[in-house]
Design a protein around this motif. Structure first.
Motif, PDB file in Angstrom:
ATOM      1  N   PHE A 126       0.821  -1.218   0.000  1.00  0.00           N
ATOM      2  CA  PHE A 126       0.000   0.000   0.000  1.00  0.00           C
ATOM      3  C   PHE A 126       0.854   1.267   0.000  1.00  0.00           C
ATOM      4  O   PHE A 126       0.329   2.374   0.036  1.00  0.00           O
ATOM      5  N   ASN A 128       2.506   2.975  -2.111  1.00  0.00           N
ATOM      6  CA  ASN A 128       2.378   3.973  -3.168  1.00  0.00           C
ATOM      7  C   ASN A 128       1.017   4.666  -3.154  1.00  0.00           C
ATOM      8  O   ASN A 128       0.752   5.535  -3.986  1.00  0.00           O
ATOM      9  N   ARG A 129       0.176   4.281  -2.201  1.00  0.00           N
ATOM     10  CA  ARG A 129      -1.146   4.896  -2.073  1.00  0.00           C
ATOM     11  C   ARG A 129      -1.259   5.756  -0.820  1.00  0.00           C
ATOM     12  O   ARG A 129      -1.903   6.807  -0.835  1.00  0.00           O
ATOM     13  N   ILE A 130      -0.656   5.291   0.267  1.00  0.00           N
ATOM     14  CA  ILE A 130      -0.656   6.042   1.526  1.00  0.00           C
ATOM     15  C   ILE A 130       0.709   5.870   2.190  1.00  0.00           C
ATOM     16  O   ILE A 130       1.441   4.923   1.882  1.00  0.00           O
TER      17      ILE A 130
END
Length: 394
Positions: A126, A128-130
């Motif tokens: 995750f 690269n998203r958060i």
């Protein structure tokens, strides 16, 4: 803020934050103990943050989800067979953590994994998203060196993979770990120490006049914990201080454990009480019964046991070359540092402490004040939240 925590936790610590249905579901599920993480989560909840916890335990065969107004706990199965877990590099456990995060209706604002193994690998996808933070709570290369087996080798490779992963933020729980990370991985990391629940920190120093127990606490009896040398040193102390006994607390301190039985045949258990494993509340009571904590471990990445003892006003003797121990004891200002690899040095340190009540009272007072100022829930959680806010804004 919505905070995601991937870590072992003590489930029963959070029952008051659950709805009635989940309180019933949580009955009998203890979880894996991680007091430093427990106190951090507790502080977040008290401050009104929403927290999702992704954890593992031997006690469930299928995922159990517990819910409250601010808290959701995803409890996933942990295979009992440690060798099998290692042979498969914890693939099932990693996937359980990953799938738990995916079950969220909305991803947390930040994900924070504790330790560099399955809990970290379960959330890195995750990144690269958060923002994803990994707290380094031990040092896999040193642990492998002290415990040469396949399980630790697998853990070492998992740790290696995490450090080679890009776009992660690392934290260290002590300057000792910070230096090791910088030396091996050329990464600059901030230090956020472990915290202790405020309910366990005393407000005044211990009355040592009524105490007659030395205590030592250890989660295992591997060579790195150095218990046998402590026992030899204590038998020498026992000849000088006949009214003093040694209490050993931990899940392997039972007479049916082969190494403990061997110690008995060696004559090392005279006036030694095998307390065994106790819950956290009972552990605090054991500290309160004692006159001094002796911690003979040869290696500590932090030292929760030291913080707990200091919080109860207990004078501490521990290793001057044992990793993060000098950091915890402020280089000897709030506890006695000695070479715990030497039986005679450990014996002399215990004798000096037992003969100096003024020193014991002084260390007791200083220890309590130090824990309140540096390791209380508010202090550590506020430091952590400051990093969260910085990363979210970036």
């Amino acid at each position: 803020m919505h905070i995601g925590i991937s870590s072992p936790v003590t489930i029963q610590e959070f029952v008051p934050f659950l709805n009635k249905e989940s309180q019933v579901k949580a009955n009998g599920i203890i979880g894996l103990k991680a007091p430093a993480v427990d106190s951090l989560i507790h502080s977040f909840l008290i401050q009104g943050h929403k927290v999702s916890v992704y954890t593992l335990t031997f006690e469930v065969k299928n995922r159990v989800i517990l819910r409250g107004d601010l808290l959701t706990i995803y409890i996933n199965p942990l295979r009992v067979n440690g060798k099998l877990r290692a042979l498969t590099f914890f693939n099932k456990e990693i996937n359980f953590i990953f799938e738990s995060v995916k079950l969220e209706p909305h991803l947390p604002d930040i994900l924070h994994a504790h330790w560099t193994y399955e809990y970290a690998q379960g959330v890195v996808k995750f990144r690269n998203r958060i923002p994803v933070i990994i707290t380094v709570r031990d040092w896999a290369p040193k642990i492998l060196k002290l415990n040469l087996n396949y399980y630790r080798f697998a853990r070492y490779l998992m740790d290696f993979r995490i450090f080679k992963t890009s776009n992660l933020t690392f934290l260290a729980n002590s300057p000792y770990i910070k230096q090791l990370v910088k030396k091996k991985w050329k990464k600059e990391v901030e230090v956020i120490p472990n915290s202790i629940s405020n309910k366990f920190i005393k407000t005044n120093f211990t009355n040592i006049e009524k105490k007659r127990y030395i205590i030592s606490v250890s989660n295992n009896i591997s060579p790195a914990k150095n218990i046998e040398k402590l026992l030899i040193a204590f038998q020498k102390i026992n000849k000088k201080f006949e009214d003093v006994e040694l209490n050993l607390v931990g899940k392997q301190f039972y007479m049916n454990v082969p190494k403990v039985k061997k110690w008995e045949t060696m004559g090392l258990l005279n006036k030694v009480n095998l307390i065994g494993e106790v819950d956290h509340k009972k552990l605090m009571e054991e500290y309160d019964r004692a006159i001094v904590l002796v911690h003979p471990s040869l290696e500590e990445s932090f030292g929760n046991i030291l913080i707990e003892a200091l919080a109860r006003g207990l004078p501490v003797i521990a290793g001057k070359f044992s990793g993060a121990v000098p950091y915890i004891l402020e280089n000897g200002k709030i506890g006695e540092l000695c070479d715990v690899s030497s039986i005679s040095v450990m014996e002399n340190s215990m004798a000096d402490m037992l003969n100096n009540k003024a020193l014991m009272v002084d260390l007791s007072e200083k220890g309590i004040k130090h824990v309140w100022s540096k390791y209380s829930q508010e202090v550590v959680s506020n430091q952590t939240l400051a990093i969260y806010n910085k990363l979210i804004k970036e």
